[in-house]
Enzyme design. Structure first.
Site, PDB file in Angstrom:
ATOM      1  N   ASP A 126      10.696  66.312 -29.102  1.00 40.05           N
ATOM      2  CA  ASP A 126      11.635  67.130 -28.608  1.00 40.05           C
ATOM      3  C   ASP A 126      11.194  67.413 -27.001  1.00 40.05           C
ATOM      4  O   ASP A 126      10.295  66.652 -26.275  1.00 40.05           O
ATOM      5  CB  ASP A 126      11.820  68.292 -29.330  1.00 40.05           C
ATOM      6  N   HIS A 181      15.035  73.997 -26.130  1.00 43.70           N
ATOM      7  CA  HIS A 181      15.646  73.010 -27.208  1.00 43.70           C
ATOM      8  C   HIS A 181      14.513  72.755 -28.205  1.00 43.70           C
ATOM      9  O   HIS A 181      14.666  72.924 -29.299  1.00 43.70           O
ATOM     10  CB  HIS A 181      16.078  71.720 -26.453  1.00 43.70           C
ATOM     11  N   SER A 484      21.826  68.705 -32.646  1.00 45.29           N
ATOM     12  CA  SER A 484      20.280  68.869 -32.491  1.00 45.29           C
ATOM     13  C   SER A 484      20.050  70.171 -33.508  1.00 45.29           C
ATOM     14  O   SER A 484      18.984  70.187 -33.696  1.00 45.29           O
ATOM     15  CB  SER A 484      20.104  69.471 -31.049  1.00 45.29           C
TER      16      SER A 484
END
Length: 696
Positions: A126, A181, A484
């Site tokens: 990620d 994220h 996600s």
């Protein structure tokens, strides 16, 4: 005429934050009433203390360390629960404490194998990770498992610990997450349980990962949302060699890439060869068909669904009408209304069409300062939510447009978001990418659905909360939506199963999750429903004991690839020099031993389709399963044999499902389910037959 959905962007939030005030109200004993809080059965764990568990919940609800003063009675001998004096506000807070993991069954009382869970390593490919987050604190953790071969190469001022046992970065000077994220996905999968976490008071409760005792290895492949393919390949190469057990990757392109040119497909194939299951996000380009980007049969492809909690926002128009939309809005305007301006009236250089959709570069900031900007949705809900917008339904959009056209002085007040209970929220959300699988239509994608809306998890304190350049807020925990967020839920569920069944293959773990999934409500914006949610909604606790599993080996996958690719392209994916069968020996993709069954037929033509499948017994040694079909009136379905009798564990049985009909209209479909049932286990597989539409 095209239908639009409205977006409201509050360009006044920086002012509103400054004017927020906290109103305190003394709570008298007269405001409290006795309530019974039932927590279900007592866990079969001698170390579990019901009273401590109950006091812990009560402390979070009343927000006081003297919570025991409000306890009336503790139920702890035959079941778990308590009675306490609570206010209406505290009862509402208690009702909204249910987080995504509680919703799917992985709660504080769930049966766990803590020692084995601590040996599981979740690889997160990620944007990096924020190591100082409390979600990644290593207090109480022993050193890394002996099997671990990874390193901590996080760069300057980056330190691993016994929770984050590995870190690598590619094309970046640090593995530190500056976007948020990666920290969010990592903590969703395996973050510690952090009490009192919230996003400006929204979704307050405990933020925790699905396998909080597991270790994390972070592989930073993205720098400011750019994720080069060579970095992704390097991350898979390292993660496999380092010794991760599960990989979660919430990245992807905007369209399907051929397997032999896709770094995620190639990397995850090699992970599968080494016994590592990869969970991959389906994509955020729904609800249009054919938008799912993760279509590899060796990957667990995850769609996004809601839970029974929905975060909404209300807009009060100047005419008194209240509109309800989706947004995570942390500020309040204290009753003040602001002028509304439509996108096409806020530009000096763009066409009306571009400006009313508020395309990048079109809006004149001076024309929207101190106002609420109204835009037509052009890029989908997920883009709007990331930009901090409030998304309205088509019906409310029409009401808003009508009001805008009725007065020259349109105003509105955007209220602070609130969490509501919504049992009907268990549907795949509109932004989640849909099937069909554009490379292998015989393999239904996505495979499964998991919570992906308003997920509270760790965030990078240096990252922007929204894409708005005016948003200067920074938080340690944030609410995000997307596939996600769904992907690490599925990865953690797979890791949870692995803690009890370390000998199971990636295919067996994947099969257990798919065949035990909850059937879902059908969405009204896509057909067939299987293209939205695959086999259904993830149900990890039941998946521990699926009864039967569909196994597939590396050779099975190579044979599948050979059915539609030549030797050279298969070699690029598998890395093996094996030769593909020729002619009729090639086989058919529909006979790949997948937990779901799908085929494409010619329109308005009679057909008979045979699906050959093999199941392995992982339930009771002596067991008998009977086949049941949940039918579709448009087709007839037969299963041979209708009864499977097993005498031992790991015994395998083969069966054939035959689907036949006089024909289906062009672009139509028939869907059904096959359920093998032994009185305890329900092993469910969707069956989907779709006629080949002209657009394919």
């Amino acid at each position: 005429m095209a239908k639009h959905r409205a977006l409201l962007f509050p360009y006044v939030f920086s002012i509103l934050i400054l004017t927020m005030s906290l109103l305190c109200k003394a709570i008298d004993d007269e405001d409290r009433k006795p309530y019974i809080v039932y927590l279900g059965s007592l866990p079969n764990d001698e170390a579990f203390s019901p009273l401590s568990h109950q006091i812990g919940i009560l402390e979070r609800v009343v927000e006081s360390t003297s919570a025991s003063n409000f306890l009336i009675r503790s139920y702890k001998r035959s079941f778990n629960g308590f009675a306490a004096k609570l206010t209406d506000q505290e009862i509402e807070r208690l009702a909204n404490m249910k987080k995504s993991w509680d919703f799917i069954g992985l709660n504080d009382e769930t049966k766990r194998n803590s020692t084995t869970e601590s040996d599981v390593v979740v690889g997160v490919i990620d944007t990096g990770i924020w190591p100082e987050s409390q979600s990644f604190n290593d207090e109480g953790f022993s050193p890394a498992p002996k099997k671990w071969k990874g390193v901590c190469e996080g760069g300057k001022n980056f330190t691993c610990n016994n929770k984050i046992i590995g870190a690598r970065r590619y094309n970046s000077s640090s593995a530190r997450d500056e976007v948020g994220h990666g920290s969010h996905t990592a903590s969703t999968a395996a973050g510690n349980a952090i009490k009192g976490a919230s996003f400006y008071g929204l979704a307050q409760g405990t933020a925790r990962g699905g396998v909080p005792s597991a270790r994390i290895a972070a592989y930073k492949v993205c720098e400011f949302k750019k994720c080069p393919g060579e970095a992704i390949m390097a991350a898979f190469d390292d993660a496999i060699a380092d010794g991760v057990d599960i990989i979660t990757i919430s990245l992807g392109g905007t369209s399907v890439t051929p397997f032999d040119k896709d770094p995620i497909a190639i990397g995850s194939f090699h992970a599968m060869k080494k016994g590592i299951l990869t969970a991959h996000s389906a994509g955020n380009r729904g609800p249009e068909e054919g938008t799912v980007v993760s279509v590899e049969p060796w990957v667990l492809t995850v769609a996004a669904s809601g839970t029974d909690r929905w975060i909404i926002d209300k807009v009060v128009l100047g005419n008194g009408r209240t509109l309800i939309g989706n947004s995570v809005n942390s500020f309040t305007s204290n009753g003040t209304s602001y002028p509304l301006v439509y996108g096409k009236d806020a530009t000096s250089h763009c066409s009306n069409l571009d400006a009313q959709s508020c395309l990048a570069g079109c809006i004149d900031r001076d024309l929207v300062k101190g106002k609420i900007l109204v835009c037509d949705a052009s890029d989908g809900d997920i883009v709007a939510l990331q930009a901090g917008a409030l998304v309205l339904s088509i019906k409310d959009y029409e009401g808003l447009k009508s009001y805008l056209n009725s007065t020259k002085h349109a105003k509105a007040n955007i209220l602070k978001s609130e969490a509501i209970k919504d049992p009907a929220a268990l549907i795949v959300v509109s932004f989640s990418s849909r099937g069909p699988n554009l490379i292998l239509p015989e393999i239904i994608k996505p495979d499964i659905s998991a919570p992906g809306v308003d997920i509270l998890a760790a965030f990078s304190p240096v990252a922007a909360i929204t894409d708005s350049p005016d948003d200067g807020r920074h938080v340690k925990y944030s609410l995000l939506s997307g596939t996600s967020m769904a992907c690490p839920h599925a990865a953690a569920a797979a890791a949870y199963i692995r803690t009890f069944h370390p000998e199971w293959s990636p295919a067996a773990i994947k099969s257990s999750l798919m065949t035990t999934a909850w059937p879902m409500n059908h969405t009204d914006d896509v057909s067939p429903a299987e293209f939205a949610h695959g086999s259904g909604h993830i149900n990890p606790v039941t998946a521990l004991d699926p009864g039967l599993v569909y196994e597939t080996s590396e050779d099975d996958h190579i044979k599948l690839l050979c059915s539609f690719l030549d030797d050279a392209r298969v070699k690029l994916i598998s890395g093996e020099n094996s030769s593909c069968p020729k002619g009729s020996e090639k086989g058919s993709p529909k006979d790949f031993n997948y937990p779901s069954l799908a085929a494409v037929v010619k329109p308005v033509t009679s057909f008979t389709i045979n699906f050959n499948r093999t199941v392995k017994n992982v339930g009771l040694a002596n067991s008998t399963y009977k086949a049941k079909i949940l039918p579709d009136s448009k087709v007839d379905i037969k299963v041979v044999p209708q009864v499977l009798s097993f005498k031992s564990l790991n015994e395998e049985k083969t069966f054939t499902v035959t689907v036949f009909a006089k024909g289906l209209p062009d672009g139509s479909h028939a869907s059904a389910s096959l359920v093998w049932y032994d009185g305890t286990h329900r092993v469910r597989s969707p069956i989907l037959v779709r006629s080949k539409a002209a657009s394919w």
